[in-house]
Design a protein around this motif. Sequence first.
Motif, short mmCIF file in Angstrom:
data_model
loop_
_atom_site.label_atom_id
_atom_site.label_comp_id
_atom_site.label_asym_id
_atom_site.label_seq_id
_atom_site.Cartn_x
_atom_site.Cartn_y
_atom_site.Cartn_z
N SER A 283 0.82 -1.20 0.00
CA SER A 283 0.00 0.00 0.00
C SER A 283 0.86 1.25 0.00
CB SER A 283 -0.92 0.00 1.23
OG SER A 283 -1.81 1.08 1.18
N GLY A 284 0.41 2.27 -0.71
CA GLY A 284 1.10 3.54 -0.76
C GLY A 284 1.65 3.83 -2.15
N TYR A 285 2.27 4.97 -2.26
CA TYR A 285 2.89 5.42 -3.51
C TYR A 285 4.40 5.23 -3.41
CZ TYR A 285 -1.59 7.66 -4.41
OH TYR A 285 -2.92 7.90 -4.62
N CYS A 286 4.96 4.54 -4.38
CA CYS A 286 6.41 4.30 -4.42
C CYS A 286 7.08 5.44 -5.17
CB CYS A 286 6.73 3.00 -5.12
SG CYS A 286 6.18 1.55 -4.24
N VAL A 287 8.06 6.04 -4.52
CA VAL A 287 8.82 7.11 -5.13
C VAL A 287 10.30 6.75 -5.03
CG1 VAL A 287 9.34 9.58 -5.12
CG2 VAL A 287 7.08 8.78 -4.36
N ALA A 288 10.92 6.52 -6.17
CA ALA A 288 12.34 6.18 -6.18
C ALA A 288 13.17 7.40 -5.79
CB ALA A 288 12.76 5.67 -7.55
N VAL A 289 14.27 7.14 -5.11
CA VAL A 289 15.17 8.24 -4.73
C VAL A 289 16.25 8.40 -5.80
CG1 VAL A 289 14.73 8.02 -2.25
CG2 VAL A 289 16.61 6.77 -3.26
N VAL A 290 16.56 9.64 -6.08
CA VAL A 290 17.48 9.95 -7.18
C VAL A 290 18.87 9.33 -6.96
CG1 VAL A 290 18.26 12.19 -6.26
CG2 VAL A 290 18.19 11.80 -8.75
N GLU A 291 19.28 9.16 -5.70
CA GLU A 291 20.62 8.64 -5.41
C GLU A 291 20.84 7.21 -5.91
OE1 GLU A 291 19.86 11.92 -2.46
OE2 GLU A 291 18.70 10.24 -3.22
N THR A 292 19.76 6.46 -6.10
CA THR A 292 19.93 5.07 -6.56
C THR A 292 19.37 4.87 -7.97
OG1 THR A 292 17.86 4.33 -5.52
CG2 THR A 292 19.91 4.16 -4.22
N GLN A 293 19.10 5.95 -8.66
CA GLN A 293 18.57 5.86 -10.02
C GLN A 293 19.55 5.12 -10.93
OE1 GLN A 293 16.19 9.22 -10.92
NE2 GLN A 293 17.09 9.37 -12.96
N ASP A 294 19.02 4.39 -11.89
CA ASP A 294 19.82 3.64 -12.87
C ASP A 294 20.70 2.57 -12.21
OD1 ASP A 294 18.72 5.03 -15.04
OD2 ASP A 294 20.20 6.63 -14.83
N SER A 295 20.16 1.89 -11.21
CA SER A 295 20.87 0.79 -10.55
C SER A 295 20.34 -0.53 -11.10
CB SER A 295 20.65 0.84 -9.04
OG SER A 295 21.21 2.00 -8.48
N PHE A 296 21.22 -1.32 -11.66
CA PHE A 296 20.82 -2.64 -12.16
C PHE A 296 21.95 -3.62 -11.97
CE2 PHE A 296 21.79 0.30 -15.61
CZ PHE A 296 22.89 -0.31 -16.21
N GLY A 297 21.62 -4.90 -12.06
CA GLY A 297 22.61 -5.94 -11.83
C GLY A 297 22.96 -6.04 -10.35
N ILE A 298 23.91 -6.90 -10.06
CA ILE A 298 24.31 -7.15 -8.67
C ILE A 298 24.89 -5.90 -8.02
CG2 ILE A 298 25.91 -8.45 -7.21
CD1 ILE A 298 25.38 -10.87 -9.02
N GLU A 299 25.73 -5.18 -8.74
CA GLU A 299 26.32 -3.98 -8.15
C GLU A 299 25.26 -2.93 -7.86
OE1 GLU A 299 29.43 -3.69 -6.93
OE2 GLU A 299 29.52 -5.81 -7.51
N GLY A 300 24.29 -2.81 -8.75
CA GLY A 300 23.20 -1.87 -8.52
C GLY A 300 22.38 -2.25 -7.31
N LEU A 301 22.09 -3.54 -7.17
CA LEU A 301 21.33 -4.01 -6.01
C LEU A 301 22.10 -3.77 -4.72
CD1 LEU A 301 18.90 -5.28 -4.68
CD2 LEU A 301 19.82 -7.54 -5.29
N LYS A 302 23.41 -4.00 -4.73
CA LYS A 302 24.23 -3.74 -3.53
C LYS A 302 24.11 -2.27 -3.13
CE LYS A 302 27.86 -7.18 -4.26
NZ LYS A 302 29.30 -7.36 -4.63
N LYS A 303 24.18 -1.37 -4.11
CA LYS A 303 24.07 0.07 -3.84
C LYS A 303 22.71 0.40 -3.23
CE LYS A 303 24.06 4.45 -6.39
NZ LYS A 303 24.24 5.05 -7.72
N VAL A 304 21.65 -0.17 -3.79
CA VAL A 304 20.29 0.08 -3.31
C VAL A 304 20.12 -0.46 -1.89
CG1 VAL A 304 17.87 -0.58 -3.65
CG2 VAL A 304 19.24 0.24 -5.58
#
Length: 109
Positions: free
Chosen positions: A29-50
Amino acid sequence: MQKLEKFLRIAEENKEGFTCNINGETVTSGYCVAVVETQDSFGIEGLKKVLQYAEEHGTAVGGWLNQENGQYYFDAVQVIADREEAITVGVENEQIAIFHLDTLECINL
């Protein structure tokens, strides 16, 4: 490493997308708003950052498949109950859209 593996499994089981708290429990429930600091995170390294950001800032973790390029993205997300507040925070975080979990609606900003 255990948390990383847990979220990789969640992503694998939810190819279209997911939103979970840092413990891996689904947020519904609620509205999901991504934070700019983790934008364009993908793959394992991206997930670690997130995951690191989510741990440090108390945000949820989201994942979604970009149909246009086939990449699975991960985001640290704020889950906000109020639509207008979510829109404001989305604009502040330079997002092009937010996602309403209750209706599964993508809201373009």
